[in-house]
Design a protein around this motif. Structure first.
Motif, mmCIF file in Angstrom:
data_model
loop_
_atom_site.group_PDB
_atom_site.id
_atom_site.type_symbol
_atom_site.label_atom_id
_atom_site.label_comp_id
_atom_site.label_asym_id
_atom_site.label_seq_id
_atom_site.Cartn_x
_atom_site.Cartn_y
_atom_site.Cartn_z
ATOM 1 N N UNK A 25 59.705 47.994 36.630
ATOM 2 C CA UNK A 25 58.900 47.241 37.594
ATOM 3 C C UNK A 25 58.761 47.998 38.912
ATOM 4 N N UNK A 26 59.814 48.711 39.303
ATOM 5 C CA UNK A 26 59.791 49.416 40.585
ATOM 6 C C UNK A 26 58.876 50.634 40.575
ATOM 7 N N UNK A 27 58.531 51.125 39.388
ATOM 8 C CA UNK A 27 57.712 52.340 39.309
ATOM 9 C C UNK A 27 56.221 52.066 39.185
ATOM 10 N N UNK A 28 55.845 50.791 39.098
ATOM 11 C CA UNK A 28 54.436 50.449 38.879
ATOM 12 C C UNK A 28 53.949 49.583 40.040
ATOM 13 N N UNK A 29 52.846 49.957 40.685
ATOM 14 C CA UNK A 29 52.355 49.212 41.863
ATOM 15 C C UNK A 29 51.548 47.972 41.498
ATOM 16 N N UNK A 30 52.147 47.101 40.686
ATOM 17 C CA UNK A 30 51.441 45.888 40.260
ATOM 18 C C UNK A 30 51.479 44.847 41.371
ATOM 19 N N UNK A 31 50.654 43.852 41.233
ATOM 20 C CA UNK A 31 50.652 42.727 42.166
ATOM 21 C C UNK A 31 50.255 41.476 41.406
ATOM 22 N N UNK A 32 50.543 40.333 41.991
ATOM 23 C CA UNK A 32 50.207 39.076 41.330
ATOM 24 C C UNK A 32 48.698 38.892 41.320
ATOM 25 N N UNK A 33 48.172 38.546 40.173
ATOM 26 C CA UNK A 33 46.729 38.382 40.000
ATOM 27 C C UNK A 33 46.368 36.909 40.153
ATOM 28 N N UNK A 34 45.337 36.667 40.931
ATOM 29 C CA UNK A 34 44.872 35.276 41.083
ATOM 30 C C UNK A 34 44.205 34.827 39.801
ATOM 31 N N UNK A 35 44.623 33.679 39.322
ATOM 32 C CA UNK A 35 44.058 33.150 38.082
ATOM 33 C C UNK A 35 43.193 31.941 38.396
ATOM 34 N N UNK A 36 42.173 31.754 37.602
ATOM 35 C CA UNK A 36 41.302 30.596 37.773
ATOM 36 C C UNK A 36 42.081 29.324 37.484
ATOM 37 N N UNK A 37 42.106 28.376 38.407
ATOM 38 C CA UNK A 37 42.862 27.132 38.174
ATOM 39 C C UNK A 37 42.352 26.407 36.926
ATOM 40 N N UNK A 38 43.287 25.899 36.138
ATOM 41 C CA UNK A 38 42.932 25.172 34.922
ATOM 42 C C UNK A 38 43.325 23.704 35.066
ATOM 43 N N UNK A 39 42.499 22.842 34.486
ATOM 44 C CA UNK A 39 42.812 21.415 34.473
ATOM 45 C C UNK A 39 42.640 20.887 33.051
ATOM 46 N N UNK A 40 43.564 20.014 32.669
ATOM 47 C CA UNK A 40 43.456 19.403 31.346
ATOM 48 C C UNK A 40 42.414 18.287 31.426
#
Length: 266
Positions: free
Chosen positions: A224-239
């Motif tokens: 994890x420390x070697x990859x410059x990832x970030x949290x991706x915004x996801x489209x909100x889902x509703x049931x």
């Protein structure tokens, strides 16, 4: 080889592991959304903890995104191909992760020690492997290589545990047991492999595997420390609300129900 003095206790291990697995899910979504390609190679001694680490890495990941590549022995046709050819088809496309449970480094390890390849094939591998990996990295693939180490006494203990456990005996083969008598030969093969394939574009990272829990935490944390990832915004889902019944009646069943055998469980 540095030894861990104390085994990592279960509760702190599980707590840290769960947090890391949550980060792996974020990494997966980043790879998928951004169209990256990630290859992680797991190599090392038999019973050093590669398989159990891969299991923890993939536990919460989408198998359509993160695939485990564990190839059997090559077929007669594959033996006549360019050595790297059978591995190329398992490399990830955009948005995928490939986890190699052993890899093209079989040629530098078991094939070299057990005499399954010629000296010419082995020498050619040591020449071509760095070139092959530089091409992968140059093409944009994120390549990480981990070598899992374990002492000879701990390896033998794990072999005995597998031999005595009918649920894990399948993990032990005659080839695994022969690695005990060829310990030094495998050590020399590993040392020579590292000299040729530890390159700036794709370095080797060694995981101390004497304590499996520490090995899993350390390997995942490092990845994890070697990859410059970030949290991706996801489209909100509703049931959505369930629609009102329209009069549908189920026809007589044609499928055979699975018997309920849980009556004696409490």
């Amino acid at each position: 080889m540095a030894m861990s003095k104390d085994k990592l206790r279960r509760k702190p291990y599980e707590k840290r592991l769960f947090r890391l697995q949550a980060e792996l899910v974020k990494l997966q979504e980043w790879v998928r959304a951004e169209g990256h390609r990630l290859v992680v190679i797991f190599e090392g001694r038999d019973a050093a903890g590669k398989g159990s680490t891969i299991k923890r890495v993939t536990e919460y990941l989408n198998p359509r995104v993160a695939r485990i590549v564990a190839l059997p022995a090559p077929t007669e046709r594959e033996r006549t191909q360019w050595y790297f050819q059978r591995y190329v088809e398992h490399l990830p496309a955009a948005g995928e992760i490939a986890l190699f449970d052993r890899s093209w480094y079989n040629r530098a390890g078991v094939e070299r020690v057990m005499g399954f390849c010629t000296q010419e094939e082995y020498t050619r591998f040591l020449h071509q492997c760095p070139i092959f990996e530089r091409l992968l990295v140059e093409d944009g693939i994120l390549l990480r290589k981990y070598w899992f180490s374990v002492s000879d006494t701990e390896q033998e203990r794990r072999f005995r545990d597998r031999l005595e456990d009918p649920m894990r005996r399948w993990k032990l083969s005659a080839m695994d047991l022969e690695s005990i008598t060829r310990w030094e030969e495998y050590s020399r093969a590993k040392d020579e492999m590292m000299v040729h394939t530890h390159i700036p574009e794709a370095p080797w990272y060694e995981v101390e595997g004497e304590d499996k829990r520490r090995a899993r935490i350390n390997m995942i944390s490092h990845l994890l420390s070697t990859i410059p990832y970030h949290e991706v915004r996801r489209t909100p889902l509703e049931i959505p609300p369930r629609p009102a019944p329209t009069g549908y009646r189920r026809p007589p069943r044609v499928e055979i129900p699975v018997p309920d055998v849980t009556g004696d469980l409490h």
